[in-house]
Design a protein around this motif. Structure first.
Motif, PDB file in Angstrom:
ATOM      1  N   VAL A 242      -4.355  -1.833   0.259  1.00 39.65           N
ATOM      2  CA  VAL A 242      -2.938  -1.596  -0.046  1.00 39.65           C
ATOM      3  C   VAL A 242      -2.717  -0.117  -0.367  1.00 39.65           C
ATOM      4  CG1 VAL A 242      -1.131  -2.057  -1.765  1.00 39.65           C
ATOM      5  CG2 VAL A 242      -2.401  -3.952  -0.747  1.00 39.65           C
TER       6      VAL A 242
ATOM      7  N   VAL B 180       2.543  -4.046   3.658  1.00 40.66           N
ATOM      8  CA  VAL B 180       2.957  -2.712   3.195  1.00 40.66           C
ATOM      9  C   VAL B 180       3.758  -2.000   4.287  1.00 40.66           C
ATOM     10  CG1 VAL B 180       2.133  -0.421   2.492  1.00 40.66           C
ATOM     11  CG2 VAL B 180       1.088  -2.479   1.523  1.00 40.66           C
TER      12      VAL B 180
ATOM     13  N   LEU C 275      -0.323   2.379   1.724  1.00 40.69           N
ATOM     14  CA  LEU C 275       0.828   3.032   1.085  1.00 40.69           C
ATOM     15  C   LEU C 275       0.839   4.532   1.344  1.00 40.69           C
ATOM     16  CD1 LEU C 275       1.041   1.239  -2.380  1.00 40.69           C
ATOM     17  CD2 LEU C 275       2.792   1.247  -0.585  1.00 40.69           C
TER      18      LEU C 275
END
Ligand code: PGA
Length: 255
Positions: A50, A23, A54
């Motif tokens: 994730v 990411v 983010l």
């Protein structure tokens, strides 16, 4: 105008630490993106990582690769739509050919899952596609129609509109042999035609249809330049942030 949607299907790969590094690298590569919708589909175990990595990155969403159709209860080992929502998941892939062939998922099962996803306000990415034998017999349209009508049965206009279709010819998945842009366009045209019959022209024009099956940086632009190819569902090439970023960039340029 349909916004292109490019998704990274990591399948049964990617540990938490590598997911977070992916990411970080992806964000460096593509920056603040708004003209293409990007979706990352980690294994269940890396979803939270994730999402955390983010942060507030706009237009990058997280999805799951499967779910169960029941809301809750005694289903050991299964994950429901509500559990996914609890992890801030937006999308869920349903009816992937690996689920259909390795885990016996039928259109009826896929349909139950699609309905359950919508009920929980999760957007399904529903995969359809023919095998090589079916293509060789000239049955592509027939197979696509059966899978679409079976998997999407009972959906209203709004739900259909909020569904993404992924055309993934089975012979192109993980084989390095992608469909030609013409073959993809032909199948996508037929899918849109079927959606028109199932709902109406407006809905059919709004539904996004991704192509999946050996999409790589080298072929992404040509595939997504086709008028009815609204993005890509990427397997192998999505494990490397650079190559996935190049595919996102191709979508941007063809958007
Ligand atoms: P692939 O997989 O890009 O490795 O062919 C695509 C998919 O299965 O979604």
């Amino acid at each position: 105008m349909r916004k292109k949607i490019v998704a990274a299907n990591w399948k049964m790969n990617m540990m938490q630490a590598r997911s977070a590094r992916f990411v970080e690298s992806l964000l460096l590569e593509i920056g603040d993106i708004s003209d293409v919708e990007v979706v990352i589909l980690p294994p269940f175990t890396a979803i939270a990582k994730v999402t955390e990595a983010l942060g507030t990155a706009p237009n990058i969403k997280v999805g799951a690769q499967n779910m169960h159709w029941e809301r809750s209860g005694a289903f050991t080992g299964e994950i429901s739509a509500a559990l996914l929502r609890d992890l801030f998941v937006h999308y869920v892939v349903l009816g992937h050919s690996e689920r259909r062939t390795l885990f016996g998922e039928t259109d009826e099962i896929v349909n139950r899952k699609v309905c359950a996803a919508h009920e929980a306000a999760l957007h399904p990415i529903v995969c359809v596609g023919e095998t090589l034998a079916q293509r060789d017999k000239g049955n592509v349209d027939k197979i696509l129609a059966i899978q679409l009508r079976g998997s999407l049965a009972g959906l209203g206009a709004k739900e259909l509109q909020d569904t993404v279709i992924a055309y993934e010819p089975v012979w192109a998945i993980g084989t390095g042999r992608n469909a030609t842009p013409e073959q993809a366009q032909e199948a996508h045209t037929f899918i849109r035609h079927t959606l028109r019959e199932m709902a109406d022209g407006t809905v059919a024009e709004r539904v996004r249809i991704q192509y999946g099956g050996s999409v790589k940086p080298e072929n992404a632009r040509e595939l997504m330049s086709q008028p009815d190819v609204d993005g890509a569902l990427v397997g192998s090439a999505s494990l490397d942030p650079r190559s996935f970023a190049q595919i996102v960039q191709a979508a941007r340029e063809e958007g």
